[in-house]
Design a protein around this motif. Structure first.
Motif, PDB file in Angstrom:
ATOM      1  N   TYR A   1     -27.725 -16.238 -50.828  1.00  0.00           N
ATOM      2  CA  TYR A   1     -29.140 -16.113 -50.511  1.00  0.00           C
ATOM      3  C   TYR A   1     -29.438 -14.798 -49.794  1.00  0.00           C
ATOM      4  CZ  TYR A   1     -33.432 -16.662 -47.803  1.00  0.00           C
ATOM      5  OH  TYR A   1     -34.659 -16.452 -47.221  1.00  0.00           O
ATOM      6  N   PHE A   2     -28.549 -14.395 -48.899  1.00  0.00           N
ATOM      7  CA  PHE A   2     -28.770 -13.154 -48.150  1.00  0.00           C
ATOM      8  C   PHE A   2     -28.325 -11.917 -48.920  1.00  0.00           C
ATOM      9  CE2 PHE A   2     -28.694 -16.173 -44.510  1.00  0.00           C
ATOM     10  CZ  PHE A   2     -29.972 -15.899 -44.045  1.00  0.00           C
ATOM     11  N   ASN A   3     -27.984 -12.069 -50.189  1.00  0.00           N
ATOM     12  CA  ASN A   3     -27.557 -10.953 -51.041  1.00  0.00           C
ATOM     13  C   ASN A   3     -26.326 -10.246 -50.483  1.00  0.00           C
ATOM     14  OD1 ASN A   3     -29.339 -10.804 -53.412  1.00  0.00           O
ATOM     15  ND2 ASN A   3     -30.961 -10.548 -51.898  1.00  0.00           N
ATOM     16  N   CYS A   4     -25.472 -10.988 -49.791  1.00  0.00           N
ATOM     17  CA  CYS A   4     -24.197 -10.422 -49.362  1.00  0.00           C
ATOM     18  C   CYS A   4     -23.321 -10.168 -50.591  1.00  0.00           C
ATOM     19  CB  CYS A   4     -23.467 -11.384 -48.423  1.00  0.00           C
ATOM     20  SG  CYS A   4     -24.338 -11.740 -46.885  1.00  0.00           S
ATOM     21  N   ASN A   5     -22.544  -9.106 -50.547  1.00  0.00           N
ATOM     22  CA  ASN A   5     -21.517  -8.916 -51.575  1.00  0.00           C
ATOM     23  C   ASN A   5     -20.120  -9.213 -51.034  1.00  0.00           C
ATOM     24  OD1 ASN A   5     -20.803  -6.623 -50.092  1.00  0.00           O
ATOM     25  ND2 ASN A   5     -21.770  -5.195 -51.502  1.00  0.00           N
ATOM     26  N   THR A   6     -20.038  -9.520 -49.734  1.00  0.00           N
ATOM     27  CA  THR A   6     -18.762  -9.757 -49.077  1.00  0.00           C
ATOM     28  C   THR A   6     -18.915 -10.857 -48.039  1.00  0.00           C
ATOM     29  OG1 THR A   6     -18.244  -7.396 -49.298  1.00  0.00           O
ATOM     30  CG2 THR A   6     -16.856  -8.672 -47.798  1.00  0.00           C
ATOM     31  N   ALA A   7     -17.902 -11.698 -47.933  1.00  0.00           N
ATOM     32  CA  ALA A   7     -17.830 -12.694 -46.864  1.00  0.00           C
ATOM     33  C   ALA A   7     -16.693 -12.325 -45.926  1.00  0.00           C
ATOM     34  CB  ALA A   7     -17.599 -14.086 -47.445  1.00  0.00           C
TER      35      ALA A   7
ATOM     36  N   PRO B   1     -35.079 -12.969 -44.580  1.00  0.00           N
ATOM     37  CA  PRO B   1     -35.634 -12.356 -45.796  1.00  0.00           C
ATOM     38  C   PRO B   1     -35.606 -10.830 -45.781  1.00  0.00           C
ATOM     39  CG  PRO B   1     -36.987 -14.202 -45.110  1.00  0.00           C
ATOM     40  CD  PRO B   1     -35.987 -13.971 -43.999  1.00  0.00           C
ATOM     41  N   LEU B   2     -35.862 -10.226 -44.610  1.00  0.00           N
ATOM     42  CA  LEU B   2     -35.822  -8.767 -44.527  1.00  0.00           C
ATOM     43  C   LEU B   2     -34.403  -8.250 -44.722  1.00  0.00           C
ATOM     44  CD1 LEU B   2     -37.291  -6.102 -44.005  1.00  0.00           C
ATOM     45  CD2 LEU B   2     -36.982  -6.493 -41.553  1.00  0.00           C
ATOM     46  N   LEU B   3     -33.416  -8.911 -44.121  1.00  0.00           N
ATOM     47  CA  LEU B   3     -32.031  -8.506 -44.333  1.00  0.00           C
ATOM     48  C   LEU B   3     -31.631  -8.709 -45.789  1.00  0.00           C
ATOM     49  CD1 LEU B   3     -29.313  -7.560 -43.125  1.00  0.00           C
ATOM     50  CD2 LEU B   3     -28.745  -9.980 -42.848  1.00  0.00           C
ATOM     51  N   SER B   4     -32.032  -9.822 -46.374  1.00  0.00           N
ATOM     52  CA  SER B   4     -31.695 -10.103 -47.765  1.00  0.00           C
ATOM     53  C   SER B   4     -32.223  -9.026 -48.702  1.00  0.00           C
ATOM     54  CB  SER B   4     -32.260 -11.474 -48.166  1.00  0.00           C
ATOM     55  OG  SER B   4     -32.001 -11.763 -49.523  1.00  0.00           O
ATOM     56  N   LYS B   5     -33.477  -8.629 -48.500  1.00  0.00           N
ATOM     57  CA  LYS B   5     -34.071  -7.588 -49.350  1.00  0.00           C
ATOM     58  C   LYS B   5     -33.434  -6.229 -49.082  1.00  0.00           C
ATOM     59  CE  LYS B   5     -38.441 -10.093 -49.721  1.00  0.00           C
ATOM     60  NZ  LYS B   5     -39.860 -10.163 -49.301  1.00  0.00           N
ATOM     61  N   SER B   6     -33.066  -5.971 -47.830  1.00  0.00           N
ATOM     62  CA  SER B   6     -32.388  -4.709 -47.511  1.00  0.00           C
ATOM     63  C   SER B   6     -31.026  -4.653 -48.191  1.00  0.00           C
ATOM     64  CB  SER B   6     -32.231  -4.562 -45.995  1.00  0.00           C
ATOM     65  OG  SER B   6     -33.487  -4.529 -45.352  1.00  0.00           O
ATOM     66  N   TYR B   7     -30.279  -5.752 -48.110  1.00  0.00           N
ATOM     67  CA  TYR B   7     -28.983  -5.819 -48.774  1.00  0.00           C
ATOM     68  C   TYR B   7     -29.115  -5.622 -50.283  1.00  0.00           C
ATOM     69  CZ  TYR B   7     -25.746  -7.270 -45.024  1.00  0.00           C
ATOM     70  OH  TYR B   7     -24.913  -7.309 -43.929  1.00  0.00           O
ATOM     71  N   GLU B   8     -30.115  -6.247 -50.871  1.00  0.00           N
ATOM     72  CA  GLU B   8     -30.297  -6.111 -52.324  1.00  0.00           C
ATOM     73  C   GLU B   8     -30.562  -4.655 -52.698  1.00  0.00           C
ATOM     74  OE1 GLU B   8     -32.824  -8.247 -55.907  1.00  0.00           O
ATOM     75  OE2 GLU B   8     -33.762  -8.034 -53.932  1.00  0.00           O
ATOM     76  N   LEU B   9     -31.444  -4.000 -51.953  1.00  0.00           N
ATOM     77  CA  LEU B   9     -31.755  -2.597 -52.228  1.00  0.00           C
ATOM     78  C   LEU B   9     -30.509  -1.728 -52.064  1.00  0.00           C
ATOM     79  CD1 LEU B   9     -34.860  -0.655 -50.974  1.00  0.00           C
ATOM     80  CD2 LEU B   9     -32.583   0.294 -50.659  1.00  0.00           C
ATOM     81  N   LEU B  10     -29.796  -1.906 -50.963  1.00  0.00           N
ATOM     82  CA  LEU B  10     -28.626  -1.066 -50.692  1.00  0.00           C
ATOM     83  C   LEU B  10     -27.500  -1.333 -51.690  1.00  0.00           C
ATOM     84  CD1 LEU B  10     -28.685  -1.354 -46.809  1.00  0.00           C
ATOM     85  CD2 LEU B  10     -28.994   0.762 -48.123  1.00  0.00           C
ATOM     86  N   HIS B  11     -27.345  -2.577 -52.108  1.00  0.00           N
ATOM     87  CA  HIS B  11     -26.318  -2.888 -53.107  1.00  0.00           C
ATOM     88  C   HIS B  11     -26.568  -2.123 -54.394  1.00  0.00           C
ATOM     89  CE1 HIS B  11     -23.455  -5.184 -55.464  1.00  0.00           C
ATOM     90  NE2 HIS B  11     -24.412  -5.436 -56.337  1.00  0.00           N
ATOM     91  N   HIS B  12     -27.804  -2.121 -54.864  1.00  0.00           N
ATOM     92  CA  HIS B  12     -28.112  -1.426 -56.116  1.00  0.00           C
ATOM     93  C   HIS B  12     -28.106   0.090 -55.950  1.00  0.00           C
ATOM     94  CE1 HIS B  12     -28.889  -4.781 -58.801  1.00  0.00           C
ATOM     95  NE2 HIS B  12     -29.514  -5.396 -57.811  1.00  0.00           N
ATOM     96  N   MET B  13     -28.278   0.561 -54.709  1.00  0.00           N
ATOM     97  CA  MET B  13     -28.226   2.004 -54.449  1.00  0.00           C
ATOM     98  C   MET B  13     -26.822   2.517 -54.156  1.00  0.00           C
ATOM     99  SD  MET B  13     -31.550   3.206 -52.237  1.00  0.00           S
ATOM    100  CE  MET B  13     -31.013   4.922 -52.335  1.00  0.00           C
ATOM    101  N   THR B  14     -25.856   1.622 -54.005  1.00  0.00           N
ATOM    102  CA  THR B  14     -24.515   2.033 -53.585  1.00  0.00           C
ATOM    103  C   THR B  14     -23.934   3.166 -54.423  1.00  0.00           C
ATOM    104  OG1 THR B  14     -23.959  -0.056 -52.496  1.00  0.00           O
ATOM    105  CG2 THR B  14     -22.123   1.252 -53.342  1.00  0.00           C
ATOM    106  N   PRO B  15     -24.011   3.128 -55.765  1.00  0.00           N
ATOM    107  CA  PRO B  15     -23.449   4.257 -56.530  1.00  0.00           C
ATOM    108  C   PRO B  15     -24.100   5.597 -56.188  1.00  0.00           C
ATOM    109  CG  PRO B  15     -23.825   2.370 -57.966  1.00  0.00           C
ATOM    110  CD  PRO B  15     -24.486   2.057 -56.659  1.00  0.00           C
ATOM    111  N   VAL B  16     -25.374   5.563 -55.820  1.00  0.00           N
ATOM    112  CA  VAL B  16     -26.083   6.794 -55.443  1.00  0.00           C
ATOM    113  C   VAL B  16     -25.713   7.199 -54.023  1.00  0.00           C
ATOM    114  CG1 VAL B  16     -28.340   7.868 -55.112  1.00  0.00           C
ATOM    115  CG2 VAL B  16     -27.979   6.248 -57.000  1.00  0.00           C
ATOM    116  N   ILE B  17     -25.795   6.253 -53.097  1.00  0.00           N
ATOM    117  CA  ILE B  17     -25.539   6.550 -51.688  1.00  0.00           C
ATOM    118  C   ILE B  17     -24.135   7.109 -51.486  1.00  0.00           C
ATOM    119  CG2 ILE B  17     -25.243   5.514 -49.413  1.00  0.00           C
ATOM    120  CD1 ILE B  17     -27.490   3.545 -50.169  1.00  0.00           C
TER     121      ILE B  17
END
Length: 530
Positions: A56-62, A394-410
């Motif tokens: 739910y929080f769009n984590c890619n890691t536990a 919700p704000l963290l979840s949306k931030s994680y989603e954005l950063l996850h998809h931006m990772t190849p760029v960042i």
């Protein structure tokens, strides 16, 4: 830092002035959540209460503990059913894992050791305070303790290699947890007293000499660099001798545990830090000997198999702590942090300003459900400055989603000096320079209001082209060329999908400004000077 070429395995790669975490042969930013200390002791509990919350929080890691007492209940008899179940649970939910080895120490004390260790105080002696009190802490000066901990950790790493070296679900390991001695500056047992009376080890002295220009202020203040090589701890380090003595022996112990694990499966390994919370704290009021702000250099000398010293940041001074632990010999990784209103701003800042390898709010499964982990007994008193549940999920979840998809760029800009983080914080400047322009930042909400503070990052694709991501701020541009003004060529909304830009609106007219709202978003901006 140990560097071994492990092609195909999770590893750290030097990248300009920074490091990148490589997972499955691609740069990876761990956008994680750490579960409560007891959650991972039950697969049923994880299935009912944890895995879906991480998704739910769009984590890619536990980030999940593995307790020594649960895998070696009888000496020499290992049961990895729980570990296998955790790995399978992560795979089912498309998550990577960072395991925390709750071995000899957790938050200073030895509470996660097996019963056969707890009961045998002769074989596994306890730390003794200056007044003779025995503390619930196994001494780091015990060879028996070192051998038992190393053996168990090596068995764990061997099992992970056997079942996970192909899929690589487990990407890093934390060795022990927030180590150090609470209640005393050093072990004052007869064995420890004898060690304290000996000369400082030559290898430590040589390290300090070799790195004299780069040592932190604490060591420069307390180390007698003009002394001979044959001096005792107090002669060389004065009033800081006990803390430095403990840090040296603790780092040597954990380094040998890490080395035993790496001999079985060479994953990146780190230690986390219970920070010294204010300057006036005396040793023992925080876990003395842990890799806190004072003794990072001692740990670098004593722990060559430890890849990262990683601060648990619950203090209000987030930016200052990041600055301390982001070093040429130490990438920034944040294995625990707050989950209140600042967390979605801090993650942008840590990644943008310090090229963080990962970010991890603690107690992720109870975020926003009304459970305060301090009052519920999950956390020790006097440990954390702030820990709230304030509906920021919700704000963290949306931030994680954005950063996850931006990772190849960042991650293309890690170590390039072409990226800056933005943080609404009293210590953060309101104006920054990047590329060919100076930025004046305007924050939309007052600091310390009920609204979440702003956070973001800016990437200079060229001297005139920028990617701006985050929430809660606007940017005004000033040309760095004397006598010239900055004007826009274009401002484009959009988003990233797996590193690929998907264009949205082209802003103009009444919307001809760089302004990011209360929810995370991305803008592409092109300018010219005239």
């Amino acid at each position: 830092m140990t560097h071994i070429n492990n092609n195909g395995m999770p590893r750290l790669d030097k990248c300009g002035d920074a490091y990148r975490l490589i997972v499955n042969e691609r740069p990876f930013i761990s956008l994680a959540g750490e579960v409560h200390n007891s959650s991972s002791s039950s697969l049923e509990y994880m299935n009912k209460n944890v895995w879906e919350r991480l998704v739910y929080f769009n984590c890619n890691t536990a980030v999940i503990p593995v307790s020594w007492e649960l895998i070696e209940p009888l000496e020499g008899t290992f049961d990895f059913t729980l570990v296998q179940g955790l790995i399978e649970g992560a795979r089912k939910h498309n998550l990577k894992l960072v395991f925390i080895w709750f071995g000899m120490w957790k938050n200073s004390h030895s509470t996660y050791v097996p019963a056969w260790v707890k009961r045998d105080t002769l074989r596994f002696p306890r730390v003794q305070s200056a007044n003779g009190k025995k503390l619930p802490i196994v001494s780091c000066h015990s060879e028996e303790a070192l051998q038992a901990d190393s053996k168990a950790f090596a068995e764990l790493m061997r099992f992970i290699r056997q079942i996970d070296s192909t899929e690589q679900t487990v990407i890093m390991i934390q060795v022990e947890n927030e180590v150090g001695f609470l209640g005393t500056a050093r072990d004052c047992s007869p064995q420890a007293d004898k060690l304290f009376e000996e000369n400082v080890p030559a290898e430590l002295i040589q390290y300090l000499k070799d790195h004299a220009e780069h040592l932190n202020a604490f060591l420069k203040k307390h180390w007698d660099s003009q002394g001979t090589d044959l001096l005792g701890w107090t002669q060389l380090f004065g009033s800081a001798a006990e803390e430095i003595f403990t840090a040296w022996h603790m780092s040597r112990f954990i380094d040998q545990v890490a080395a035993a694990g790496k001999a079985e499966y060479h994953l990146p390994m780190f230690v986390n830090v219970w920070l010294k919370q204010y300057e006036e704290q005396d040793p023992g009021q925080y876990p003395t000997g842990g890799p806190n702000q004072n003794v990072i250099d001692i740990w670098k000398a004593g722990g060559p198999h430890i890849d990262i010293i990683a601060p648990d940041i619950y203090l209000n001074e987030f930016a200052q702590v990041c600055e301390i632990y982001d070093r040429p010999d130490n990438p920034l990784f944040i294995p625990e942090t707050r989950r209140d209103s600042v967390t979605a701003a801090n993650v942008f800042y840590a990644i943008g300003e310090h090229q963080a390898l990962g970010y991890t709010p603690f107690g992720i499964e109870t975020m926003d459900n009304g459970v305060d982990p301090w009052s519920a007994g999950f956390l020790p008193p006097n440990h954390f400055m702030v820990m709230e549940s304030t509906g920021v999920g919700p704000l963290l979840s949306k931030s994680y989603e954005l950063l996850h998809h931006m990772t190849p760029v960042i991650t293309q800009y890690y170590g390039t000096r072409q990226m800056r983080g933005i943080l609404q914080d009293t210590a953060y400047p309101s104006a920054v320079r990047l590329g060919g322009y100076r930025f004046q930042l305007r924050f939309k909400n007052r600091l310390n209001s009920e609204s979440a503070p702003a956070g973001g990052l800016i990437i200079a694709v060229s001297d005139h082209d920028y990617i701006i991501a985050g929430h809660g701020f606007s940017v005004e541009f000033t040309s760095m060329e004397p006598g010239k003004s900055a004007e826009f060529i274009s401002i484009d909304e959009g988003w990233y999908e797996d590193g690929n830009w998907v264009p949205g609106r082209r802003l103009n007219g009444d919307e001809y400004r760089v302004s990011l709202g209360s929810e995370p978003q991305v803008l592409k901006v092109s300018l010219y000077s005239h």
